[in-house]
Design an enzyme around this catalytic site. Structure first.
Site: not given
Length: 170
Positions: A67, A69, A93, A96
């Site tokens: 992801h 992040e 989410c 993360c």
């Protein structure tokens, strides 16, 4: 949110367009002093081919993708401590939230989970908010509708803030 928050949200939106995945997410991590900026977008790990058949196979893609992040945090290393993380495209989410907390990020600016259409991702987003609350991370939302945002006193939201970036439009 101030003009710098808007600018970094615009940058995260621009970076999200680099993703080859249809769920384009971009992240900008700004060090506590503001002079150091690290970017990330969702995609496969370095050296792993982002083949079309992998991107189209949802289960395989979700298992392989890093992801935005996490990409930004990994690239920043220790500079992530006491930073602000701007995420464009999807709510953060729970997968993360852990690395964000462990990296020492103190503030996140992201899309609010209630705006997510997928029940699975909406639940994950609210779990991430719960984790942020326990860890003392400040959360700001850049868009959302107040009637769907739960009453969470520690979360500050900025409804209807969607920065435009004319030079980055498709």
């Amino acid at each position: 949110m101030d003009k710098w928050d808007e600018r970094f949200c615009q940058l995260a939106k621009f970076v999200s367009k680099w993703s080859k995945d249809h769920a384009r997410v971009g992240a900008v991590l700004v060090s506590r002093r503001g002079g150091d900026v690290t970017i990330g977008y969702n995609g496969f790990p370095m050296g792993v081919q982002d083949l079309d058949e992998r991107l189209k196979d949802k289960d395989k893609k979700l298992a392989m993708v890093v992801h935005a992040e996490v990409n930004a945090i990994v690239a920043a290393g220790l500079r992530a401590q006491e930073s602000t993380l701007y995420v464009w495209g999807k709510p953060i989410c729970s997968r993360c939230a852990g690395p964000i907390i462990q990296a020492g990020v103190r503030r996140v600016v992201a899309k609010e989970p209630a705006s997510e259409t997928s029940e699975e991702w909406r639940k994950s987003g609210f779990l991430a908010l719960e984790m942020f609350q326990e860890a003392g991370i400040i959360v700001h939302f850049y868009e959302g509708t107040p009637e769907f945002i739960p009453e969470i006193p520690w979360v500050r939201h900025e409804p209807e803030f969607i920065p435009e970036i004319p030079w980055a439009q498709p």
